[in-house]
Structures are given as structure tokens and as C-alpha cells.
Design an enzyme around this catalytic site. Structure first.
Site, PDB file in Angstrom:
ATOM      1  N   CYS A  90       0.674  -1.213  -0.089  1.00 48.68           N
ATOM      2  CA  CYS A  90      -0.011  -0.042  -0.084  1.00 48.68           C
ATOM      3  C   CYS A  90       0.784   1.047  -0.050  1.00 48.68           C
ATOM      4  CB  CYS A  90      -0.960   0.009   1.195  1.00 48.68           C
ATOM      5  SG  CYS A  90      -2.397   1.091   0.920  1.00 48.68           S
ATOM      6  N   HIS A 178      -3.721  -5.454   0.931  1.00 49.45           N
ATOM      7  CA  HIS A 178      -3.045  -5.724   2.282  1.00 49.45           C
ATOM      8  C   HIS A 178      -2.998  -7.435   2.225  1.00 49.45           C
ATOM      9  CE1 HIS A 178      -2.531  -1.828   4.098  1.00 49.45           C
ATOM     10  NE2 HIS A 178      -3.753  -1.655   3.400  1.00 49.45           N
ATOM     11  N   GLU A 180      -1.591  -9.460   4.425  1.00 49.63           N
ATOM     12  CA  GLU A 180      -1.513  -9.835   5.664  1.00 49.63           C
ATOM     13  C   GLU A 180      -3.003  -9.734   6.304  1.00 49.63           C
ATOM     14  OE1 GLU A 180      -1.261  -5.234   6.098  1.00 49.63           O
ATOM     15  OE2 GLU A 180      -0.706  -6.960   4.617  1.00 49.63           O
ATOM     16  N   SER A 232       0.923 -13.143  38.326  1.00 48.52           N
ATOM     17  CA  SER A 232      -0.599 -12.996  38.385  1.00 48.52           C
ATOM     18  C   SER A 232      -1.445 -14.313  38.044  1.00 48.52           C
ATOM     19  CB  SER A 232      -0.802 -11.842  37.230  1.00 48.52           C
ATOM     20  OG  SER A 232      -0.603 -12.370  35.828  1.00 48.52           O
ATOM     21  N   VAL A 235      -1.622 -16.222  31.433  1.00 43.29           N
ATOM     22  CA  VAL A 235      -0.543 -16.931  30.648  1.00 43.29           C
ATOM     23  C   VAL A 235       0.714 -16.372  30.570  1.00 43.29           C
ATOM     24  CG1 VAL A 235      -1.538 -15.959  28.437  1.00 43.29           C
ATOM     25  CG2 VAL A 235      -0.464 -18.185  28.254  1.00 43.29           C
TER      26      VAL A 235
END
Length: 528
Positions: A90, A178, A180, A232, A235
Site C-alpha cells: 500500500c 493488504h 496480511e 498473576s 498465561v
């Protein structure tokens, strides 16, 4: 070894020059999905730094600007003469065309947004095995008017004459769409063509190689010094705890500060899981009364966040001094954190923050700048999905890896208005029922988040032939890939009915359950 030696890490095979695109991180993620290491760096990176990194390929991202704007972002023009394959996306393609002598015209009636089929005009390494008329995602105003010498048009759309271009001799390529974005049907094929066939990268970026490379680097950095990790149970911190434990063992101390706002049974689960089951040293700090006292009379959500953050800092300081001294502080900083917190202040050689600062602890407030710790951040170049894979490879169970995101302030921001113990107990029970039924229905791993919210009003009801005046509970279940956007989950009515019935019958002081069907945007996932 010197400090410099342990900081030397794997160089990226693909460099992504960021021109302000909302998709720059997504480009990096897509490339890593091909098992090729990539980093996002500033568009101002110098030729010397590029040569030092020696990437096999370079991608110029999109961006919101026009190449003809006075302060439009640029890159060093010499980049196009390095002999390194380049793909402009782009804005990146438009900049390449302008810098090399072509021309770009401003948008008129031919601006393109959304899905558009591309027509392939000639064979190209970039579009190899991409089907003609396949759908690509367009989002541009300006367009290329005239190509530089040596370039060919290899694809077009109904409204864009130069949808894809190539200079095969110099290995310079550009696409106006794009690849992606998930809406581009053969987008990943185009990315793989550039990464493998054009840039000749090797697929050697894997979870296993990351762990193999990172563990000795941690050992070299830390030596025999002590490391403190604020755990915490999410993950990120859990994966980091397992990684550090594997690398340095008893040199690691985890601190779990129980502020009283966690979900039902979680403090007990975490202590049993880490301390007893896996023998990772965890210091349990019960600070519930301190936090709840600080929130007395507070109703504003931003005030609640600030107070929780400040109190966390005080507890952390006190306990680290008591347990220490510690020379290192470990943090579960991820690559999106690095990019978002640094902005343009990214080291062009490494993609890391130039001025390292301790980030906010899971959205509950930053730690003091004067804490005398050196940072250990081995996850700082990973995306969330990569962290989950690392956690799995290290032995973390699915109940941790696939745990739904949970805000740092916890249930305190899922109780609208003032927080007290009665409301916390009520919300914990309701929230547990929501998650319990979602898990029983086999939907937990298909939903981004499922939780309950307690509203600060009371509603009229009838229970046992008696009038009631009790709190309503809001169910919030959303589906998402990354939390940036989200849609409300279409939970079957029978499951919703079961959840509602259980809550009004099992949870004291609740007589009404409603379901939030707002997407993000316009709403947010959390209510506060």
C-alpha cells in the site's frame, strides 16, 4: 562473558519498516506463522543498521499518509540499491514508486476500500500459484499513475490499474492491497512467496528453537543472582515462571499479591499449582483488606484503577524489600507492549525499546522508576499466540494456556460503582457459574471471554411469592481473535437459560440476569 554477549540475539530474517500502519504487527505475525523471524522497526532505520542486521528481505508497511504530504514518512532511498528483496504494501509501494522516479496520484472517485478481485496480468514470483480473480483487501486512496523504469504491472483491479508491480531484476515488488489481512484469499501465499521463494528465508523460527536459544541466554545474563517475578496467574507470567524455573531454578522467587479481586478459587489454585505441584517458589501476599479499604466510597472506574495500581506498588515495594535483595526483576513484556510503549523509540538493530522502562503490571499501574532492578524480559519479542505455544512446550496445562483474559484490577472493575466484600462474593459466585456452564457446554475454548458484571442498581423481582429488590447480573461473552475487535457470542438459548436460572437460584442478592449483545466497537469488552 560480557553483558554485550548475552544481548546478542537472533537477527530477524525479515525487517518490517513501519510507516504508521495499523497492520504492521499483523505483518510480523503472518511472517512468523511461516516460521521465519521478523521484527518491526522504525522507517528511519539507517543503511548502516540494515547492513549490520543483514536481513534476507524487507517489507515496507502501509500507512495513513499520502506520499505527497509535507511531513510524509520516508526511508533512506539507498535501501532500494542494497540488493535485498523488498515488498512494499500500500503506502510502502507508493513510496517506493515515487522514490524511484514513478508518480502517484491522489484519490478521486477511484479510491478502493474493502474486498476486490484482482486480475493477474503476467506471471511473477510474487503471485506464483495465486488464482486469477481472487479476492484481496483494499484500503487506499492514492494510486500509482506511472511506474518507474524497470517495473512491470503484474495485476490490476477494476478501479486500480497497478494493484501489483514487480522489478524482477532488482527484486523489488509492491502490492496495493493488504496480503496480511485475513480477508485476502491468497494473502498468505503471497507472503510465503516473498519470504521463501524471493528472499530465500529458512523456516527455522520455532517454539523449540526459541526455548533452546533463550534458556542459556537467561543463565548468562543472570549468572548466580536472584530474580523476582510478580506472578498473576495469567498465561504471560505463568509461561515466564516456567521458563525462568527451567533456566535458573531456585534463583527465582515468584510473588503473588492477592488483592482480593480474583475469581473464585483462583488464589488457592495458583498456590497449589505452582508451589506444591511444580515446586516453583511462590510467596503469597494476602493484601485483601488493604485494597478493599482503599476503595471505600470510590465509584469512578479510573479512580479505582489508579488506587489499585498505587496500592500494588506499595505492597510490591514492601515485600520485595522484605524478601530480597533481588538484583533482577522478571516481566512478561510481550512484543506488542514493546511496540506500543516505545512508539518510534525502537532500537533499529534489535527492535527493542531504547529507553527501557518498567511497564504497567497487567494494567494495574506502573512500578516505581527508582526500583533498583535490572530487567529480565525473555518474552519481549513474542506475540501472545507464540507465548501460548512456549507455555505448552514447557508443560503448562491447557487450564492456564487457554485461560480467558482477565484484567489486572480483576473483579473490581466488573463491579460498577463502589466495591465491597458483599458485592465481591456475589459476583464471584455468579462469574463462576458463567464459566462453569460455558465449560460444560464445550464452548470455553471457542470464546475469547465469558464473565459476569454486577450493576450498581437494584431491580424489582418476585421470588417465592415475595417481592424482592436485588442486584442484576450482566452476562458478557465475546468472540475475538486478538481482543482489538470483538463480536458478542451467539450462545444457544438453552445454555443462557441454564446460566440465568442457576444465578438467580444460587447467588444471594441477585434476581435478574441480562445478556450484553454489544460488539466492539462501538462498545468495549469490559464495562469499566
Amino acid at each position: 562473558m560480557s553483558q554485550k554477549s548475552f544481548k546478542k540475539e537472533r537477527d530477524p530474517s525479515i525487517l518490517i519498516l513501519d510507516f504508521g500502519s495499523q497492520y504492521s504487527e499483523l505483518i510480523a505475525r503472518r511472517i512468523r506463522e511461516t516460521n521465519v523471524f521478523s521484527l518491526v522497526v522504525s522507517n528511519c532505520i539507517s543503511i548502516e543498521d540494515i547492513n549490520d542486521i543483514n536481513p534476507k528481505g524487507i517489507i515496507l508497511s502501509g500507512g495513513p499518509n499520502s506520499v505527497y504530504e509535507q511531513n510524509a514518512p520516508k526511508c533512506d532511498k539507498k535501501i532500494f540499491n542494497l540488493g535485498i528483496p523488498i515488498l512494499g504494501i500500500c503506502y510502502g509501494m507508493q513510496l517506493m514508486v515515487k522514490e524511484l522516479g514513478g508518480s502517484v496520484i491522489s484519490a478521486t472517485k477511484k479510491a478502493e476500500y474493502g474486498r476486490a478481485p484482482i486480475n493477474i496480468d503476467q506471471e511473477s514470483d510474487l503471485l506464483r500459484d495465486v488464482e486469477d480473480k481472487s479476492i484481496m483487501w483494499m484500503s487506499h486512496g492514492d494510486s500509482i499513475n506511472c511506474l518507474p523504469d524497470g517495473f512491470n504491472k503484474i495485476a490490476h483491479t477494476e478501479n486500480t490499474l497497478h494493484a501489483a508491480i514487480s522489478n524482477d531484476i532488482k527484486k523489488l515488488f509492491g502490492v496495493q492491497f493488504h496480503p496480511e489481512v485475513v480477508h485476502s484469499e491468497f494473502g498468505m501465499k503471497i507472503i510465503k512467496n516473498f519470504v521463501y521463494n524471493i528472499s530465500c528465508c529458512e523456516a527455522d523460527w520455532t517454539t523449540e528453537t526459541y526455548i533452546e536459544e533463550t534458556i542459556p541466554r537467561i543463565r548468562e545474563q543472570v549468572g548466580n543472582k536472584k530474580v523476582l517475578l510478580a506472578l498473576s496467574g495469567g498465561v504471560d507470567s505463568s509461561t515466564l515462571a516456567f521458563l525462568l524455573n527451567k533456566a535458573i531454578g531456585n534463583q527465582l522467587t515468584c510473588m503473588f499479591i492477592d488483592q482480593g479481586f480474583m475469581r473464585k478459587g483462583e488464589p488457592e489454585f495458583l498456590m497449589n499449582f505452582f508451589d506444591k505441584k511444580f515446586h516453583i517458589k511462590v510467596e503469597y501476599i494476602n493484601a485483601r483488606e488493604r485494597f478493599i479499604a482503599k476503595l471505600k466510597g470510590i465509584t469512578d472506574p479510573e479512580q479505582k484503577r489508579k488506587i489499585i495500581g498505587e496500592e500494588f506498588i506499595r505492597v510490591f515495594e514492601e515485600e520485595s524489600n522484605r524478601l530480597g535483595p533481588f538484583q533482577y526483576l522478571a516481566q512478561g513484556t510481550l512484543y506488542p507492549d514493546v511496540i506500543e510503549s516505545a512508539g518510534t523509540n525502537i532500537d533499529p538493530k534489535t527492535g527493542e525499546r531504547i529507553a527501557v522502562k518498567i511497564k504497567s503490571h497487567h494494567n494495574v499501574g506502573g512500578l516505581p522508576k527508582d526500583l533498583q532492578f535490572k530487567l529480565v524480559e525473555p518474552l519481549r519479542k513474542l506475540f501472545k499466540d507464540e507465548v501460548r505455544k512456549v507455555g505448552g512446550a514447557l508443560g503448562l496445562p491447557d487450564e492456564i494456556i487457554k485461560r480467558h483474559p482477565f484484567p489486572g484490577p480483576g473483579l473490581a472493575i466488573r463491579i460498577l460503582g463502589e466495591v465491597n466484600n458483599e458485592k465481591l462474593d456475589c459476583l464471584r459466585d455468579a462469574d463462576w457459574i458463567v464459566r462453569d456452564e460455558i465449560k460444560k457446554a464445550g464452548l470455553y475454548n471457542d470464546i475469547w471471554q465469558a464473565f459476569a458484571v454486577l450493576l450498581p442498581v437494584k431491580t424489582v423481582g418476585v421470588m417465592g411469592d415475595k417481592r424482592t429488590y436485588a442486584w442484576p447480573i450482566v452476562l458478557r461473552c465475546v468472540s475475538s481473535e486478538d481482543g482489538m475487535t470483538a463480536d458478542w457470542s451467539k450462545i444457544p438459548f438453552k445454555i443462557l437459560e441454564r446460566i440465568a436460572n442457576r444465578i438467580v437460584n444460587e447467588v444471594i442478592s441477585v434476581n435478574r440476569v441480562v445478556y450484553d449483545i454489544t460488539s466492539k466497537p462501538p462498545g468495549t469488552i469490559e464495562w469499566e
